[in-house]
Design a protein around this motif. Sequence first.
Motif, PDB file in Angstrom:
ATOM      1  N   UNK A   1       6.854 -18.778 -17.309  1.00 31.63           N
ATOM      2  CA  UNK A   1       7.452 -19.438 -16.199  1.00 31.63           C
ATOM      3  C   UNK A   1       8.410 -18.839 -15.226  1.00 31.63           C
ATOM      4  N   UNK A   2       8.420 -19.170 -14.251  1.00 34.41           N
ATOM      5  CA  UNK A   2       9.518 -19.096 -12.907  1.00 34.41           C
ATOM      6  C   UNK A   2       9.756 -20.598 -12.472  1.00 34.41           C
ATOM      7  N   UNK A   3      11.174 -20.783 -13.211  1.00 35.02           N
ATOM      8  CA  UNK A   3      12.220 -21.198 -12.287  1.00 35.02           C
ATOM      9  C   UNK A   3      13.471 -21.570 -11.699  1.00 35.02           C
TER      10      UNK A   3
ATOM     11  N   UNK B   1       9.171 -29.052  -6.286  1.00 35.95           N
ATOM     12  CA  UNK B   1       9.017 -29.486  -7.772  1.00 35.95           C
ATOM     13  C   UNK B   1      10.164 -29.715  -8.211  1.00 35.95           C
ATOM     14  N   UNK B   2      10.593 -30.893  -9.099  1.00 38.96           N
ATOM     15  CA  UNK B   2      11.944 -30.784  -9.606  1.00 38.96           C
ATOM     16  C   UNK B   2      11.553 -31.767 -10.897  1.00 38.96           C
ATOM     17  N   UNK B   3      11.543 -30.856 -11.410  1.00 34.94           N
ATOM     18  CA  UNK B   3      11.966 -31.104 -13.596  1.00 34.94           C
ATOM     19  C   UNK B   3      13.349 -31.729 -14.011  1.00 34.94           C
ATOM     20  N   UNK B   4      13.328 -32.928 -14.380  1.00 41.08           N
ATOM     21  CA  UNK B   4      14.389 -33.387 -14.730  1.00 41.08           C
ATOM     22  C   UNK B   4      14.961 -32.756 -16.444  1.00 41.08           C
ATOM     23  N   UNK B   5      16.113 -32.891 -16.110  1.00 45.93           N
ATOM     24  CA  UNK B   5      16.374 -32.856 -18.036  1.00 45.93           C
ATOM     25  C   UNK B   5      15.976 -33.875 -18.723  1.00 45.93           C
ATOM     26  N   UNK B   6      15.746 -33.606 -19.752  1.00 44.60           N
ATOM     27  CA  UNK B   6      15.232 -34.960 -20.721  1.00 44.60           C
ATOM     28  C   UNK B   6      16.074 -36.253 -21.310  1.00 44.60           C
TER      29      UNK B   6
ATOM     30  N   UNK C   1      21.326 -33.382 -13.750  1.00 41.89           N
ATOM     31  CA  UNK C   1      19.572 -34.267 -14.521  1.00 41.89           C
ATOM     32  C   UNK C   1      18.763 -33.275 -14.355  1.00 41.89           C
ATOM     33  N   UNK C   2      19.211 -32.454 -13.815  1.00 44.27           N
ATOM     34  CA  UNK C   2      18.140 -30.828 -13.208  1.00 44.27           C
ATOM     35  C   UNK C   2      17.783 -30.078 -13.928  1.00 44.27           C
ATOM     36  N   UNK C   3      16.815 -29.328 -14.943  1.00 44.71           N
ATOM     37  CA  UNK C   3      16.803 -28.902 -15.633  1.00 44.71           C
ATOM     38  C   UNK C   3      16.490 -27.518 -14.892  1.00 44.71           C
ATOM     39  N   UNK C   4      15.287 -27.614 -13.476  1.00 47.84           N
ATOM     40  CA  UNK C   4      15.061 -26.804 -13.335  1.00 47.84           C
ATOM     41  C   UNK C   4      14.225 -26.560 -11.708  1.00 47.84           C
ATOM     42  N   UNK C   5      13.663 -25.949 -10.572  1.00 47.85           N
ATOM     43  CA  UNK C   5      12.982 -26.098 -10.040  1.00 47.85           C
ATOM     44  C   UNK C   5      12.052 -25.567  -9.286  1.00 47.85           C
TER      45      UNK C   5
END
Length: 910
Positions: free
Chosen positions: A520-522, A811-816, A799-803
Amino acid sequence: MSAKRSYKGYQQQLQQQLVLPAHSSIHTKACDVPLTFPSVCIWGANTNVGKTLVSAGLVAAAVRNKVFVQFVKPVQTGYPQDSDSRLVAAAAAHATSAAAAQAYLQASSTLFAYSDPVSPHLAAAQEGRVIPDADIVAGLAQQLQQFTAGVLKQGSGVQGLSVVETAGGVTSPGPSGSLQGDLLRPLGLPALLVGDPALGGIATTLSAYESLLLRGHSPAAVIMMADGRLNNVEAVAAHLQHAAVHRLGQPLPVLSLPLCQPPAAATSSGGSAAPGIDPQLAAWLAASAQHFDGLLALLQQQHEARLAWLREAPGAAAAAVWWPFTQHAKLPHGEVTVVDGRAGEDWLVYRQQQGSSSSSSGGGPVLTHLHDAASSWWTQTAASSQLQLEVTRVVAAAAGRYMHVMWPQVVHAPGLELSRALLAGPLGAGWAGRAFFSDDGSTAVEVALKMAFRKFMADHALLQQRDGSPDNTRLEVLALQNSYHGDTLGAMDCAAASAFNGRLQSPWYAGRGLFLDPPYLQLQQGRWRLQAPDWLQQQQQQQQQQQQQGSSSSGEQGWSWGSRQEAFDLGSRSSSGLRQLYEQHITQQLQQHEQQRGVRLGALLIEPLLQGAGGMLLADPLFQATLVQVARAHKIPIIYDEVFTGCWRLGAPSAGSLLGQAPDIACYAKLLTGGVAPLAVTLASEEVFDAFKGASKVEALLHGHSYTAYPLGCAAALASVAILQDPKLNPNLCTPELPGRCQKALSGSSNSSSSSSSSISSSEDGTREGSGCSCSQPCGQLLPQWDESAAAALSSHPRVKGVVVMGSVLAVELAAVGADGQPVSGGYGSSAAVDVVTALRARGVAARPLGPVVYCMLTPTTLRASGIALRPLGPVVYCMLTPTSDRGGGREVLDAEGVWGASGSDGVIV
């Protein structure tokens, strides 16, 4: 006058006028409509039907019954000679007393006035003062809020009423040219339609009523003066006697009033500064007093019934409804959103506002705007109420003409013209030969599987054995991990095991396929980085070692790129070592799977580029393009599941076109119908169609639904596709001949996360222009809807793992970890995004999480330049929407409102 003056007695009230200064923008709270007291918007079937007389009689009834009341005229022309607010105040005082009017008539005011006595759009043009629709809506909402707060200060047990009167008829233009029925829709006010008693009035009244319905207004009643010669009241009542059928069981009152005679010429007060009440009007006010007392009571009863329904709806729904994707056992109290209507991209939502009588609207129940950031499960095409109305019209026309017509060996205009448009247009041109309609995305995929398997069997001589007996070769699919193709059992079997098809959901699940784990790309720390699966990590480590030794030959800089444009440049990437690794892995896995399981892979089924329900995961386009090439080399039919990604979702007509590989079969739904009706289509090549030809009917495609190609859905799809492809209706469509409307030029700046600000300028229409080249002709793609450089900044937040940002999707994936820094679980059941979604909702944005991913989705027609001016959608959307010039031109702290939690730094500067 530029500001409202306080009430200083009867004479001052007669002359009181309110002309608000223009607002630069509207925030969600500015449009809140208080529901503590009833409000009614008075519409006319035509001009000169007695709207102002009805307003005067209703306001007088309120004063007479000791109900605090205000009258508001949003737009007035012919001012000050003509002033409906002045007449209403005078009539209220005359029908009761000056003292009573002073006590209970809180305001009788005009918001925006023009001196020329013509239609508002003409007056605005002639005077060079066009008032934006948003300013009128905000000004009127402010009046309603101030009135409510003021009345609540009078003490407990008081009653109130707001009377709003439009100018002209339902479809008369406002100052901007927008029809008033569209202009005032965002407020959701109940409508009182004043019918036309004159010759031809039956037609104009019924037409006005249907115009209100078509625009989502809710008529409280129809009221008109009775002319004994024409009997229009009786005729209209007869035609509307079954209105309860289309009003959710509520009958429509049709009320009559005595006829008001015109003033005698000698007593006409004309345009005097302080108009009196002529004898004819005085007599009419007295004769109609009882009628208006009854109307006042009716409006109060309807308001109480509406409030009761809104209050009880969450509990009633929780007791009767089984919601999808909802754990009812853990449904918190108050988490049911009651939607009273829609206006553009916003829901009109009922809320019990916290506050006191000293707040702007006095606290209590309100109808507020909540931005539909999930695009109502990814379905909405039209951003504006005007475009939505075009879809509504075509659906109403199809319903009136066809209702439903079964489809086998039948043809109707919506079905045939939609088929032609899809096959000849950008979705099917050059490869598709046939269109097969079904109900939704899941069924479209099931149809596609049947098509692909038949084509595969025909190509590989698997239809029957040499002796004529059926061939028993088992067929499976070639697909990807994290895919999601629908909720039906067949579609579930075509996806890897997940929470959606596990034993708790689908005990029959068999996982009939080879599910490859794609890279995947992020966006991470400002660069597009490849997220390597386990099988690729070893090769990645080896390549990194080679790079450190200076012997790398891949040319892909550690599998990261400065812009999405670079990552999607398949021409330059196709000769890389990474592509060779992809091809080797795919071929090896395909052969190994067929040998070990004793099956044949009879279809490749993928969501091109973006896996929506799987978590807004952006697959490496080079991997998917390579996968398609390998499948085609093995004569495996290609299915693109474009239910989510298609119809310009990702900026191109089809996401598959960005792979540079045409499919054999493709599925479309969601955006296809503009968000008004369910419909799906499976497009197929002529070669796939030919595989079903034979001597017997059993060799045909035996699949269908009762509502296959139903006219309403086909008509909606035709309208949606037309809107998306028309540069006059879709402001984001690449149109090189217009300034700031070329996607290639804009992509040259917006897609570069490392571009300097000096290379970007703002054009007159507010779009961002860079130094990139221009399209030689319209390319069919959309302008960039999100600012990738701002997304790159967001990707560096702690707080952001990737966008992922592409087309209309952010879409914003948050850190765990949660906002408190404590670890939280991952996957679909993750609670990592709960606090962010909650914070966005508090700021008027209804976003839904996908596990740890928060996404916001625009419609393909969302205005780039005015998106922010119309509504700050919370700091995420506010700072991500282009252009930067609409954000004040300065550097802004992305986390200024605390949506993303404490960062331990100065925040991310955009």
